[in-house]
Scaffold this motif. Structure first.
Motif, PDB file in Angstrom:
ATOM      1  N   ARG A  88       0.978  -1.315  -0.034  1.00 18.33           N
ATOM      2  CA  ARG A  88       0.087   0.590   0.196  1.00 18.33           C
ATOM      3  C   ARG A  88       1.071   1.558  -0.160  1.00 18.33           C
ATOM      4  NH1 ARG A  88      -6.199  -2.263   1.281  1.00 18.33           N
ATOM      5  NH2 ARG A  88      -5.495  -3.617   1.873  1.00 18.33           N
ATOM      6  N   GLU A  89       1.621   1.005  -0.787  1.00 14.95           N
ATOM      7  CA  GLU A  89       3.254   2.283  -1.246  1.00 14.95           C
ATOM      8  C   GLU A  89       2.346   4.026  -1.630  1.00 14.95           C
ATOM      9  OE1 GLU A  89       3.325  -0.866  -1.648  1.00 14.95           O
ATOM     10  OE2 GLU A  89       5.261  -1.326  -1.506  1.00 14.95           O
ATOM     11  N   PHE A  90       1.064   3.744  -1.849  1.00 14.94           N
ATOM     12  CA  PHE A  90       0.359   4.936  -2.113  1.00 14.94           C
ATOM     13  C   PHE A  90      -0.038   5.428  -1.115  1.00 14.94           C
ATOM     14  CE2 PHE A  90      -3.109   2.114  -1.317  1.00 14.94           C
ATOM     15  CZ  PHE A  90      -4.163   2.875  -0.560  1.00 14.94           C
ATOM     16  N   ILE A  91       0.125   5.257   0.132  1.00 16.03           N
ATOM     17  CA  ILE A  91      -0.604   5.923   1.053  1.00 16.03           C
ATOM     18  C   ILE A  91      -0.051   7.255   1.830  1.00 16.03           C
ATOM     19  CG2 ILE A  91      -1.270   5.832   3.613  1.00 16.03           C
ATOM     20  CD1 ILE A  91      -1.501   2.661   3.594  1.00 16.03           C
ATOM     21  N   TYR A 141      -0.961   9.984  -1.284  1.00 14.79           N
ATOM     22  CA  TYR A 141      -2.175  10.201  -1.255  1.00 14.79           C
ATOM     23  C   TYR A 141      -2.319  10.938  -0.218  1.00 14.79           C
ATOM     24  CZ  TYR A 141      -7.092   9.189  -1.173  1.00 14.79           C
ATOM     25  OH  TYR A 141      -8.277   9.876  -2.139  1.00 14.79           O
ATOM     26  N   LEU A 161      -2.410  -3.874   6.850  1.00 16.62           N
ATOM     27  CA  LEU A 161      -2.403  -3.475   6.254  1.00 16.62           C
ATOM     28  C   LEU A 161      -2.062  -4.521   4.382  1.00 16.62           C
ATOM     29  CD1 LEU A 161      -0.052   0.116   5.942  1.00 16.62           C
ATOM     30  CD2 LEU A 161      -2.332  -0.447   5.514  1.00 16.62           C
ATOM     31  N   ASP A 162      -1.748  -5.583   5.423  1.00 15.30           N
ATOM     32  CA  ASP A 162      -1.661  -7.072   4.628  1.00 15.30           C
ATOM     33  C   ASP A 162      -3.016  -7.622   4.470  1.00 15.30           C
ATOM     34  OD1 ASP A 162      -2.017  -8.107   7.665  1.00 15.30           O
ATOM     35  OD2 ASP A 162       0.022  -9.385   7.504  1.00 15.30           O
ATOM     36  N   PRO A 182     -10.057  -4.020  -0.002  1.00 14.79           N
ATOM     37  CA  PRO A 182      -9.476  -3.504  -1.078  1.00 14.79           C
ATOM     38  C   PRO A 182      -9.231  -1.871  -1.341  1.00 14.79           C
ATOM     39  CG  PRO A 182     -11.735  -4.378  -1.064  1.00 14.79           C
ATOM     40  CD  PRO A 182     -11.247  -3.947   0.247  1.00 14.79           C
ATOM     41  N   ASP A 183      -7.668  -1.540  -1.970  1.00 15.88           N
ATOM     42  CA  ASP A 183      -7.459   0.195  -1.823  1.00 15.88           C
ATOM     43  C   ASP A 183      -8.094   0.885  -1.416  1.00 15.88           C
ATOM     44  OD1 ASP A 183      -4.454  -1.587  -1.890  1.00 15.88           O
ATOM     45  OD2 ASP A 183      -4.673  -0.886  -3.323  1.00 15.88           O
ATOM     46  N   ASP A 184      -9.103   0.900  -2.367  1.00 15.10           N
ATOM     47  CA  ASP A 184     -10.630   2.448  -2.065  1.00 15.10           C
ATOM     48  C   ASP A 184     -11.293   2.409  -0.777  1.00 15.10           C
ATOM     49  OD1 ASP A 184     -12.160  -0.005  -2.703  1.00 15.10           O
ATOM     50  OD2 ASP A 184     -13.677   0.423  -3.618  1.00 15.10           O
ATOM     51  N   ALA A 224      -9.398   1.259   1.965  1.00 15.30           N
ATOM     52  CA  ALA A 224      -8.298   2.344   2.482  1.00 15.30           C
ATOM     53  C   ALA A 224      -8.142   4.313   1.774  1.00 15.30           C
ATOM     54  CB  ALA A 224      -6.989   1.758   2.309  1.00 15.30           C
ATOM     55  N   ARG A 225      -9.008   4.236   0.654  1.00 16.84           N
ATOM     56  CA  ARG A 225      -8.423   5.387   0.494  1.00 16.84           C
ATOM     57  C   ARG A 225      -9.939   6.480   1.130  1.00 16.84           C
ATOM     58  NH1 ARG A 225      -6.994   3.356  -4.367  1.00 16.84           N
ATOM     59  NH2 ARG A 225      -4.934   3.864  -4.773  1.00 16.84           N
TER      60      ARG A 225
END
Length: 118
Positions: free
Chosen positions: A2-5, A8, A84-85, A89-91, A93-94
């Motif tokens: 989840r490197e985007f956190i 973002y 985080l593991d 879904p990433d959405d 998390a966003r």
């Protein structure tokens, strides 16, 4: 993982990032208030802890039991932690990050909000 956190979060107006060695955690703040902590659970699993609206926290905890839990080492009403593991879904998390930012931003004074928006 989840490197985007961080990227973002840092795209949002007024967000700063700092590392708190005592907690071994990366913090994201708006107006000097923490809204996200990236760290580890007691078993070493990577964890994101977010300050959110209580009703949204409750909804996500019910939807993703065991993957989204009451905030680790934080107020259990306003904070939730996402492993985080996990398979969340990433959405989602966003959405947690968005809710955390908005919840924290709205708690700032009108003057602080105006300065951030400027």
């Amino acid at each position: 993982m989840r490197e985007f956190i961080s990227a973002y979060c840092l795209k949002k107006p007024g967000v700063t990032q700092e590392y708190k060695a005592a907690w071994n955690a990366t913090l994201h703040l708006v107006g000097g208030k923490i809204f996200v902590m990236l760290g580890e659970y007691k078993d070493g699993r990577p964890l994101m802890t977010v300050k959110m609206e209580p009703a949204f926290s409750d909804l996500l905890r019910a939807q993703y039991p065991g993957d989204i839990i009451p905030g680790y080492y934080t107020d259990k009403n306003h904070w939730s932690s996402l492993f985080l593991d996990s398979g969340v879904p990433d959405d989602i998390a966003r959405a947690m990050l968005d809710n955390g930012y908005e919840t924290t931003f709205s708690s700032l004074s009108k003057k602080a909000q105006a300065q951030i928006r400027a």
